[in-house]
Design a protein around this motif. Structure first.
Motif, PDB file in Angstrom:
ATOM      1  N   LYS A 841       1.071  -1.076  -0.089  1.00 39.11           N
ATOM      2  CA  LYS A 841      -0.496  -0.251   0.057  1.00 39.11           C
ATOM      3  C   LYS A 841       0.948   1.654  -0.714  1.00 39.11           C
ATOM      4  O   LYS A 841       0.366   2.138  -0.276  1.00 39.11           O
ATOM      5  N   SER A 842       2.324   1.313   0.795  1.00 37.62           N
ATOM      6  CA  SER A 842       2.714   2.821   0.993  1.00 37.62           C
ATOM      7  C   SER A 842       3.799   2.522   0.099  1.00 37.62           C
ATOM      8  O   SER A 842       4.593   3.682   0.523  1.00 37.62           O
ATOM      9  N   ILE A 843       3.273   2.030  -1.237  1.00 34.50           N
ATOM     10  CA  ILE A 843       4.072   2.002  -2.266  1.00 34.50           C
ATOM     11  C   ILE A 843       3.673   3.952  -2.837  1.00 34.50           C
ATOM     12  O   ILE A 843       4.593   4.381  -3.284  1.00 34.50           O
ATOM     13  N   LYS A 844       2.965   3.897  -2.936  1.00 36.21           N
ATOM     14  CA  LYS A 844       2.435   5.524  -2.998  1.00 36.21           C
ATOM     15  C   LYS A 844       2.996   6.278  -2.757  1.00 36.21           C
ATOM     16  O   LYS A 844       2.918   7.723  -2.729  1.00 36.21           O
ATOM     17  N   ASP A 845       3.426   6.323  -1.349  1.00 37.95           N
ATOM     18  CA  ASP A 845       4.378   6.659  -0.637  1.00 37.95           C
ATOM     19  C   ASP A 845       5.554   7.279  -1.682  1.00 37.95           C
ATOM     20  O   ASP A 845       6.488   8.622  -1.142  1.00 37.95           O
ATOM     21  N   ALA A 846       6.267   6.774  -2.031  1.00 37.62           N
ATOM     22  CA  ALA A 846       7.166   6.929  -2.551  1.00 37.62           C
ATOM     23  C   ALA A 846       7.403   7.789  -3.889  1.00 37.62           C
ATOM     24  O   ALA A 846       6.479   8.097  -5.151  1.00 37.62           O
ATOM     25  N   GLU A 847       8.555   8.467  -3.983  1.00 39.37           N
ATOM     26  CA  GLU A 847       8.384   9.291  -5.266  1.00 39.37           C
ATOM     27  C   GLU A 847       8.961   8.444  -6.384  1.00 39.37           C
ATOM     28  O   GLU A 847       8.895   9.158  -7.591  1.00 39.37           O
ATOM     29  N   HIS A 848       9.837   7.408  -6.384  1.00 38.95           N
ATOM     30  CA  HIS A 848      10.785   6.695  -7.563  1.00 38.95           C
ATOM     31  C   HIS A 848      10.088   5.370  -6.946  1.00 38.95           C
ATOM     32  O   HIS A 848      10.387   4.890  -6.024  1.00 38.95           O
ATOM     33  N   ILE A 849      10.309   3.880  -8.347  1.00 35.57           N
ATOM     34  CA  ILE A 849      10.088   3.685  -7.402  1.00 35.57           C
ATOM     35  C   ILE A 849      11.067   2.525  -8.390  1.00 35.57           C
ATOM     36  O   ILE A 849      11.049   2.535  -9.896  1.00 35.57           O
ATOM     37  N   VAL A 850      11.911   1.264  -8.467  1.00 32.65           N
ATOM     38  CA  VAL A 850      13.002   1.035  -9.064  1.00 32.65           C
ATOM     39  C   VAL A 850      12.530  -1.001  -8.910  1.00 32.65           C
ATOM     40  O   VAL A 850      12.712  -1.014  -8.051  1.00 32.65           O
ATOM     41  N   ILE A 851      12.258  -1.393  -9.500  1.00 38.58           N
ATOM     42  CA  ILE A 851      12.038  -3.356  -9.801  1.00 38.58           C
ATOM     43  C   ILE A 851      12.606  -3.607 -10.605  1.00 38.58           C
ATOM     44  O   ILE A 851      13.531  -3.175 -11.480  1.00 38.58           O
ATOM     45  N   VAL A 852      13.432  -4.552  -9.533  1.00 42.68           N
ATOM     46  CA  VAL A 852      14.800  -5.001 -10.649  1.00 42.68           C
ATOM     47  C   VAL A 852      14.189  -6.821 -10.361  1.00 42.68           C
ATOM     48  O   VAL A 852      13.519  -7.156  -9.274  1.00 42.68           O
ATOM     49  N   GLY A 853      14.414  -7.055 -11.705  1.00 45.30           N
ATOM     50  CA  GLY A 853      14.037  -7.988 -12.520  1.00 45.30           C
ATOM     51  C   GLY A 853      12.779  -8.480 -11.880  1.00 45.30           C
ATOM     52  O   GLY A 853      11.734  -7.594 -12.295  1.00 45.30           O
ATOM     53  N   GLU A 854      11.908  -9.799 -12.189  1.00 44.56           N
ATOM     54  CA  GLU A 854      10.476 -10.297 -12.490  1.00 44.56           C
ATOM     55  C   GLU A 854       9.963  -9.461 -11.296  1.00 44.56           C
ATOM     56  O   GLU A 854      10.501 -10.215  -9.737  1.00 44.56           O
ATOM     57  N   THR A 855       8.534  -9.294 -11.327  1.00 44.01           N
ATOM     58  CA  THR A 855       7.830  -9.517 -10.120  1.00 44.01           C
ATOM     59  C   THR A 855       6.218  -9.820 -10.004  1.00 44.01           C
ATOM     60  O   THR A 855       6.193  -9.928 -11.672  1.00 44.01           O
ATOM     61  N   SER A 856       5.070  -9.913  -9.066  1.00 41.38           N
ATOM     62  CA  SER A 856       4.583 -10.061  -9.073  1.00 41.38           C
ATOM     63  C   SER A 856       2.993  -9.755 -10.515  1.00 41.38           C
ATOM     64  O   SER A 856       4.017  -8.641 -10.252  1.00 41.38           O
ATOM     65  N   GLN A 857       2.651 -10.166 -11.740  1.00 38.09           N
ATOM     66  CA  GLN A 857       1.896  -8.712 -12.467  1.00 38.09           C
ATOM     67  C   GLN A 857       1.732  -8.217 -11.411  1.00 38.09           C
ATOM     68  O   GLN A 857       1.696  -6.804 -11.647  1.00 38.09           O
TER      69      GLN A 857
END
Lengths: 1146, 590
Positions: A841-857
């Motif tokens: 839920k708190s992803i919304k607090d970030a300014e920048h999201i870095v996804i490394v490798g595969e993640t769940s859809q």
């Protein structure tokens, strides 16, 4: 906040809101078909049209943002008409059936499609439940109905109609012969009493539904037996009286009382009933025979059909002669003929027209002929010749066919030619009428008024309301219709029950209380008008014939002629159903709005676009005929999910949504997430259920978490009659919004496939054998006693309850609980001690999201949703997924570590030349790493070295405050609980004399039995080479009540939506084998234990950078994390492959 | 110095009529080879009905325009001219001025078409010689962006694409909009059937459009631009490419243009010919590589256009006005036209008019003047029935409204629209229901499919019109047409849908009787709707020549030689061959 005027009221609303959103907040319902909160306004359907002062025309409320001082009108005649026209236009190009034609053809509106599907699923009780929702007499109707449904069955276009009547009988018979029979529970008693006159199908039906609703019902019947025409008119060989009696008995389960030999006008009067009871239903039938007025019709040996059949049933002395003539061509005539035949007579049916015009069912005529009954067509008796001893012969005039009459049948005309034939008995079965003389008697008047009777001696009432207009008296059935079929009488009975209930609730009944009919889209008005081309792809499959007694076996007795389907025959026949009715007809927005806005489909005639349905995808059914071009699927797929495999093709009226290049979805980059299905407002995209034959009903909703992986999405399980119909998002959106990945949406189907473990399985030399759970317990106990070493292992795919259970067993055996599924990595050390400060839920607090490798859809899509709200998203991966196109910055590389190290270099120095492999995607903005950056990875998809590099980078960027830090995710549903329980990772297994009990794990290698080892697995599925000696059934997240911890430390809940007994059974086995005590066999004990343990043990200390201890150098890390492929994943893949093969074979 | 300058009109219209062969013949001629005549390849002269056209300018400055020139004749014409005995046959115009500014066209004022047919479109020098890029120079060196915008606002120029929004204001919005990056787009997706003014301008004078774009870009602060032109205009694309290339080389496009901080790059985007892509938001979607479908507005392109950046979109004709206005001043421009509609408007005249082709008149000129004075009146004896303006979005005006001045508001008031400038003249042989059906068919096929009303509603309207034309119409169909029209207009996102019912609404307004005749009398007065037409032979005129019987494809005509023939109505397929082949006017069509 800005001020606007909404429907004349001045209100304040937040800036940036759309009119639709404001209206919703103020409780104003505006219909919309093309809008979704996650997507940008689109404004294509125009059913959300509203007026804004100063704007030309309408505006779309979904696409119009409020402005200061806007004056908005959301409803007016003009707007209403426009919305209705929009719906009318959409529906004028909607080549689809809301309901199956069989249901619409049935006077009783029985949901044939659903019960046929349930029969195919071998759920007889459920089928009967569906039938009894509208038809309470399937045992009888399954035997005597002329089956209006079958005449409209679309399967006829392919080969032959479904044997619907026979299937109904099969379901009802099975239900009756089972140890319990379906009875609808009764509502609370309402303290009101209803009198019904006539215990025929109509009266009984009315009483059945009213008693079900909690009304107290008394049925008065003039004859000694209830059942009306079904008892006295239908001969035993078609409907055994015992069956009818048992059916009526079942109908009385909710307290309906039948008083026989109570005659209206004799034992009581109508005003008496009306005063004594709260409502009255007159269902007196039409049992008075219409006499045959010819010379000699008063001679002995002359009978009227109805009286003949009835007197036989009443056991009266009836002399059936040797040579019998039956006059008439209807079902009653056939019944008389076949009865006389069984009484030893030689029988001839005399009919005025030809066989083609005979109103009797063709199969009945065939059966009569098989029994040796002769057919004398184009003949009309004019005189019975004989004396006081009886009839000797009949003078018959020959007829010919003339011009058609009002019924469309050719009228018989006399020819003037006569012949005389020898007969000693004549049974005239030409017609019947209701017996209505008693209503003209003043004693039966109500408030001085007579019951309105037509010149056909039938009662005159509103055909929907069935109200006589007199006080509280309703009437229907054959009394209203004249002699008709049982199903029509039943339909009246149910309608009467509904209207009487409305009457009793409101104290009156009138037009306003008329039930609103749901909108019906239809491909064609009748089978005859149905376009055959679209049925050309179905494979022919012969109708299963119901076995019957041979003619010679039946002509001298009254044994039931039809024998009934076997289970195999019934399932085979039921599977032939083409499923014409729309699977979402009960939840289709288009249909709901069409009903709300009173759309009839008569305004526009014209061409409709027509297509073949696309059934090539194993999980997603696509029916372009139902598409309204709202583009929700197109936009969701391309703007949110990524693949973008759906698009518009063509222009103008023929515009259609199709997969890219018009291919099957299976040949595109479709990731089968099913989000397109989720957003579709009609039935154009629907979930395919590969487990059961689907049907359009839904009765139970269970909202819980998904147990496939550590994301733990909130899902809503939609069940119908015990079956999971489909899985979607809950009404109230959780952190995952409307997103559920392929595994959550469709993957559950694999939990039902052939290799699931439902009972204990023992390895034998012939393969796996199912064994009794007591035997399993005794083997378990025996092997346990013999073993020197004991090992108990668990996988991170167990619920907390299962883990605690296994922990207790381990303690009891005095060994340490361990796991071999996952290897320990360095993050386990601190993530077990500290709660991650980040949640999904708190992803919304970030300014920048870095996804490394595969993640769940789901996580990917959640990040994308945040990006649409202005966050930056960077992807670092190896793959070519279409999702990559969304990245603000994409680093597509095989060497994740080097990019991460370069980023660290950049973070420390601020020198952007440090980053070598940058690909900018959406904007030209330079790459930055603000403190509020969240790094997300899946520990199963990348190496420990790469994980190390992520944490190392994060430590130089983040302060681990709000919206800053690392989110570790996994393929496992409960790795966090494993950490909390301090379970040992990767133990050394003793290789001799060892007893292994593993729960949810698949050991890499089975220990050798020769060396005194024995392996017991607790698992949901097995394979032929499963590495164990004994497998005990393990519940899945859909089959037990329990909890687990998600990757972000939320407590996930499972509520056993399938009401499976697997978990208690497992506990019982473990108890019997001495592994747990008796008080622990109760599942709730474990739920309580979880609550206690996890509430205490859940880490509350928030992770901060100071506390994170990374290994000194990356060299200390094991080379590669052993990525354990979980069995479910494996099976899912297998199942998908299998389905693909099946599909191609079809 | 050559004695003669010979110009050949090589617009698409000329090429279609064979101008290329005329050019080849000229190239091979002695006069050209010997240098006595200089050849110039120019664009459309505007006299499209008499292509190929060749204009000769002699030493005395006299222009002669020859029409319907064949490759065989052309050298003879030149030779005769050199011999001082000009051939008079084929002469269309003869004047001291260049032909297209000549007498018959005296009602014309050529601002947009100022260079069309005069310069060689592939020659930058020709353009420069006629004050080309002088306006750019003036803006970049002497004017601030806001001054340019003020000048445009003062000129009163309104968008020539159809809707007629103030160009200056549009620029102002884009100027004010915040954004690191801005775009200008030239909408050259001319899609109305019968309209070809944008094509002619692009083919004949591409630099004037480019210069307009540069000035717009400078005014709003854009550094990148797109010309969205349909791929069906290959010659326009070719000339644009050449023009951009030359302008880049000459430093009018690129970095630091004319040594100022202003930089600009320009791309050509070829559209696949979808009519709806002429709509701003659909056009931008198409440039972005998406399906050309309109979007909800607001946000308007000036706020959030191409890839979310502020974007200014103008049509070709609008942009072609810009340089002229900057050079001659807004006041000069505003001298032409009416109070609310300034300047001139280019029209493509088509249909039953004598001089079909391209013209430019000041706003406010009446339809009557355009048709009878500029266009030369009706082509045949059949009287004028209606004028269709504005293409599929426009409407049909009856003869009684011919004194309507051509300006945005007057036309809208009458139920038509200015549109991009297509003007089709119809006579009594045109069936008005059929015309409405034609345009509905066009808009239906071109609807992008997004809005319910437009996608399905226009289809249902078309079906109703077809029914009426087949004689199966009912009176209730008229009401249904009206309520459908109303809702389609009110319930569509873009101009295509909002105006699609216009042809039906105006014809219902001015020609309702004709609809009623179709429905009630089962008759098509113009004899167009085949189901409602019956061919009959007049016994007193038929001489029994047997021609009709022999030509009838279904052998529906009986009759012996020298005897009166009879048409068997059951067999007649109403192809009309008998009617056309009868030399004695013995066959009637009713």
């Amino acid at each position: 906040m800005i001020k606007i005027t909404l429907n004349g009221k001045e209100i304040e609303a937040r800036k940036g809101m759309t009119i639709l959103e404001v209206a919703k907040e103020y409780g104003i319902k505006i219909p919309t078909l093309c809008h979704d909160e996650e997507l940008k306004p689109y404004g294509s359907c125009w059913v959300c049209s509203v007026k804004v002062e100063g704007k030309k025309g309408f505006v779309t409320s979904c696409g119009t943002t409020i402005e200061p001082n806007m004056v908005i009108t959301t409803d007016s005649e003009e707007i209403h008409n426009a919305r209705r026209m929009a719906l009318e236009l959409l529906l004028s190009d909607h080549y689809a059936d809301c309901e199956a034609p069989c249901k619409l053809a049935c006077p009783g509106q029985v949901d044939v499609q659903s019960y046929v599907a349930l029969i195919a699923n071998n759920q007889q009780h459920e089928a009967v439940k569906v039938i009894k929702d509208t038809l309470p007499m399937p045992l009888s109707i399954g035997r005597v109905c002329p089956a209006f449904c079958e005449k409209e069955c679309r399967r006829t276009i392919v080969d032959e109609p479904i044997a619907i009547r026979q299937l109904k009988r099969y379901a009802a018979d099975s239900d009756l012969n089972d140890y319990w029979s379906y009875v609808h529970p009764q509502d609370d008693l309402k303290g009101k009493h209803i009198a019904i006159v006539g215990a025929g199908p109509s009266g009984l039906t009315c009483g059945y539904y009213l008693s079900q609703k909690g009304y107290e019902v008394t049925v008065f019947e003039a004859s000694p037996k209830p059942g009306g025409w079904l008892y006295y008119g239908i001969p035993e060989y078609r409907l055994p009286k015992e069956i009818l009696e048992r059916e009526i008995e079942l109908m009385c389960s909710n307290g309906m009382v039948i008083e026989t030999e109570k005659i209206l006008g004799k034992d009581f009067t109508l005003p008496e009933l009306s005063n004594k009871y709260d409502a009255v239903y007159l269902a007196i039938g039409a049992q008075k025979a219409v006499p045959m007025h010819v010379k000699g019709s008063d001679l002995p040996g002359s009978y009227l059909g109805v009286d003949y059949l009835k007197d036989i049933m009443l056991g009266k002395e009836i002399k059936t002669g040797k040579k019998v003539a039956v006059i008439g061509g209807g079902n009653t005539a056939i019944d008389c003929a076949r009865t006389a035949r069984r009484l030893g007579a030689e029988v001839t049916i005399i009919y005025r027209r030809t066989r083609k015009e005979m109103p009797a069912e063709p199969y009945e005529i065939v059966a009569a002929e098989e029994e040796g009954i002769k057919l004398h067509i184009l003949s009309s008796p004019v005189e019975y010749i004989g004396d006081e001893k009886g009839i000797r012969s009949v003078r018959i005039e020959k007829m010919r066919l003339g011009a058609p009459d009002s019924s469309g049948r050719q009228r018989p005309e006399p020819t003037g030619e006569y012949e005389i034939e020898l007969f000693d008995t004549v049974i005239a079965a030409i017609s019947q009428v209701p017996e209505v003389e008693l209503f003209s008697d003043p004693s039966n008047r109500i408030d001085g008024k007579n019951i309105p009777i037509s010149r056909w001696s039938t009662v005159e009432v509103d055909e929907e309301l069935l109200f006589t207009g007199l006080k509280n008296v309703f009437a229907g059935g054959d009394f209203r219709l004249g002699p008709s079929t049982a199903i029509e009488a039943i339909a009246d009975g149910r309608r009467a029950a509904e209207n009487i209930a409305v009457f009793l609730q409101n104290g009156c009944i009138n037009d306003k209380l008329r039930p609103k009919k749901p909108f019906q889209s239809r491909k064609a008005k009748s089978l005859k008008e149905t376009e055959k081309f679209w049925y050309s792809t179905f494979r022919k499959e012969d109708r299963v014939q119901m076995p019957e007694l041979d003619a010679e076996m039946r002509i001298d007795n009254f044994e039931e002629v039809e024998i009934g389907f076997s289970e195999d025959e019934a399932i085979k026949e039921a599977e032939r159903c083409l499923e014409c009715g729309c699977m979402v007809n009960y939840r289709c927005s288009l249909r709901d709005y069409a009903t709300d806005y009173d759309v009839g489909d008569t305004l526009f005639f014209g061409t409709k676009n027509q297509y073949f349905e696309d059934i090539s995808h194993p999980f997603i059914l696509r029916d372009a005929n139902k598409c309204i071009d709202c583009g929700l699927c197109v936009r969701t797929c391309s703007e949110i999910q990524g693949p973008g495999v759906l698009g518009y093709i063509n222009r103008g009226f023929v515009t259609v949504v199709k997969p890219e290049f018009g291919e099957s979805l299976t040949k595109t980059a479709c990731e089968s997430c099913g989000k397109c299905v989720t957003v579709c407002p009609t039935g154009a995209l629907t979930e395919n259920n590969t487990v059961i034959k689907m049907y359009p009903l839904e009765d139970t909703v269970v909202d819980q978490n998904c147990g496939f992986c550590g994301t733990g999405c909130k899902i809503s399980i939609r069940l119908s009659l015990g079956n999971i119909a489909y899985i979607t998002h809950p009404e109230t959106l959780d952190f995952n919004l409307k997103n559920i990945c392929f595994y959550g949406k469709f993957g559950w189907e694999v939990l039902h496939h052939d290799y699931r473990v439902n009972e204990p399985m023992l390895k034998t030399e012939y393969g796996w054998a199912k064994i009794d759970w007591r035997r399993a317990a005794s083997i378990l106990k025996d092997k346990l006693d013999k073993a020197k070493n004991k090992v108990v292992t668990v996988s991170p795919h167990n619920t907390n309850e299962e883990l605690l259970l296994m922990k207790e067993i381990a303690e009891r055996l005095d060994v340490k609980l361990s796991t071999t599924t996952c290897e320990k990595i360095f993050t386990d050390d601190f993530l077990s001690e500290y709660a991650n400060n980040l949640s999904f839920k708190s992803i919304k607090d970030a300014e920048h999201i870095v996804i490394v490798g595969e993640t769940s859809q789901t996580i990917r899509v959640l990040c994308r949703s945040q990006q649409l709200k202005g966050k930056k998203m960077t992807l670092i991966n190896k793959n070519d997924k279409k999702f990559n196109k969304f990245a603000n910055h994409l680093f597509k590389t095989d060497n994740l570590s080097s990019v991460l190290q370069e980023m660290k270099q950049f973070a420390l120095s601020g020198d952007d030349t440090a980053i070598s492999a940058q690909i900018s995607n959406l904007t030209n903005a330079p790459f930055t790493l603000p403190q509020k950056t969240v790094f997300i990875y899946n520990r199963n998809k990348i190496s420990e070295k790469e994980i190390y590099d992520i944490w190392s980078l994060a430590l130089s960027v983040c302060d681990f405050g709000q919206g800053s830090g690392v989110l570790e995710t996994s393929d496992w549903s409960n790795i966090n609980a494993l950490r909390l329980l301090d379970i040992e990772f990767n133990p050394e297994l003793p290789l001799e004399n060892t007893f292994v009990l593993n729960c949810g794990e698949r050991l890499i290698q089975k220990l050798d039995v020769e060396k005194g080892n024995y392996t017991v697995a607790i698992d949901t599925h097995y394979t032929d080479d499963y590495p164990a000696d004994l497998i005990l059934p393990k519940p899945s997240y859909l089959k037990m009540e329990g909890t687990s911890l998600s990757d972000d430390n939320r407590l996930n809940h499972y509520y056993n939506p399938e009401k499976s007994p697997i978990f208690p059974t497992l506990l019982q086995i473990l108890y019997e084998s001495g592994l747990i005590t008796i008080e622990k066999t109760e599942p709730s004990v474990w739920l309580a234990k979880t609550e206690k343990f996890f509430l205490k043990a859940m880490p509350s200390k928030v992770l901060d950078s100071e506390k994170i201890k990374l290994p000194l150098s990356s060299n200390e890390l094991s080379d590669e994390v052993n990525i354990a492929t979980e069995y479910v994943w494996h099976y899912l893949h297998q199942a998908e492959e299998k389905r693909k093969v099946d599909q191609t074979e079809v | 110095m050559a004695r003669l300058t010979v110009k050949v009109g090589l617009g698409s219209c000329g090429l279609a009529a064979g101008a290329n062969q005329v050019l080849e013949a000229l190239k091979e001629s002695d006069a050209v080879k010997s240098g006595k005549a200089e050849l110039k390849e120019v664009g459309c002269f505007g006299y499209c009905s008499v292509e190929p056209l060749v204009e000769i300018l002699d030493e005395k400055g006299l222009y002669t325009l020859y029409g319907n020139v064949t490759p065989e004749e052309v050298n003879g014409i030149i030779e005769a001219y050199l011999d001082n005995s000009p051939i008079t046959k084929n002469v269309i115009l003869n004047s001291a001025k260049t032909g297209i500014e000549n007498q018959n066209y005296s009602k014309q004022k050529r601002i947009v078409l100022r260079n069309v047919g005069i310069i060689e479109p592939t020659s930058l020098d020709d353009y420069l010689n006629r004050n080309g890029y002088k306006a750019l120079e003036k803006t970049l060196l002497k004017m601030k962006p806001i001054q340019v915008i003020e000048e445009m606002k003062a000129s009163g120029l309104r968008g020539r694409g159809g809707a007629g929004f103030s160009t200056g204001k549009k620029w102002e919005f884009a100027h004010i909009a915040k954004g690191d990056k801005k775009f200008v787009v030239c909408n050259a997706d001319e899609g109305d059937p019968g309209a070809f003014m944008d094509r002619s301008v692009l083919e004949a004078d591409p630099h004037s459009v480019i210069e307009g774009m540069l000035i717009a870009a400078y005014a709003i602060g854009a550094d990148e631009g797109y010309i969205y032109v349909r791929a069906e205009y290959p010659l326009a694309i070719e000339h644009l490419k050449i023009a951009i290339d030359k302008a880049e080389k000459a430093g009018f496009i690129g970095k630091n243009i004319l040594n100022t901080p202003f930089s600009f790059t320009l791309h050509i985007k070829e559209g696949a010919g979808a009519f709806v892509c002429g709509e701003e938001t659909a056009l931008m979607a198409s440039i972005e590589g998406k399906r050309g479908m309109p979007n909800v507005r607001p946000p308007y392109p000036s706020e959030s256009g191409l890839w979310g950046n502020p974007t200014n979109i103008n049509n070709v004709e609008t942009l072609a006005n810009v340089a002229w206005i900057i050079l001659n001043g807004s006041e000069e421009f505003a001298k032409y036209g009416t109070e609310e509609s300034k300047g001139t408007k280019v029209f493509a005249l088509a249909g039953k008019i004598k001089n079909s082709g391209l013209i430019e008149v000041p706003m406010g000129t009446t339809l009557r003047e355009v048709i009878y004075e500029v266009g030369g009146g009706m082509k045949t004896d059949s009287p004028l029935k209606a004028v269709q303006l504005g293409g599929p979005s426009g409407g049909c005006l009856p003869e009684s409204l011919l004194d309507t001045p051509v300006d945005y508001d007057s036309l809208v008031d009458k139920g038509a629209i200015m549109g991009s400038g297509g003007l089709v003249v119809m006579d009594e042989t045109t069936c008005i229901v059929d015309v409405a059906k034609f345009f509905l068919n066009f808009t239906q096929n071109e609807s992008c499919g997004k809005c319910t009303f437009c996608r399905v509603g226009t289809k249902r309207m078309l079906e109703i019109l077809t029914k009426i034309c087949e004689g199966k119409g009912k009176m209730s169909d008229i009401d249904l047409l009206e309520s459908l029209s109303n809702n389609i207009k009110k319930g569509s996102l873009c101009g295509l849908g909002q105006s699609a019912p216009n042809p039906v609404l105006t014809t219902l307004r001015y020609f309702k009787d004709e609809y009623l005749t179709h429905i009630l009398d089962q008759r098509c007065p113009a004899g167009v709707c085949t189901n409602l037409v019956e061919y009959n032979i007049l016994p007193d005129k038929c001489i029994g020549c047997t021609v009709c019987a022999r030509k009838c494809p279904t052998n529906a005509i009986d009759g012996k030689a020298r005897e009166v023939h009879i048409i068997n109505q059951d067999m007649c397929i109403k192809c009309g061959i008998c009617y056309e082949s009868c030399k004695f006017a013995a066959i009637t069509k009713q």
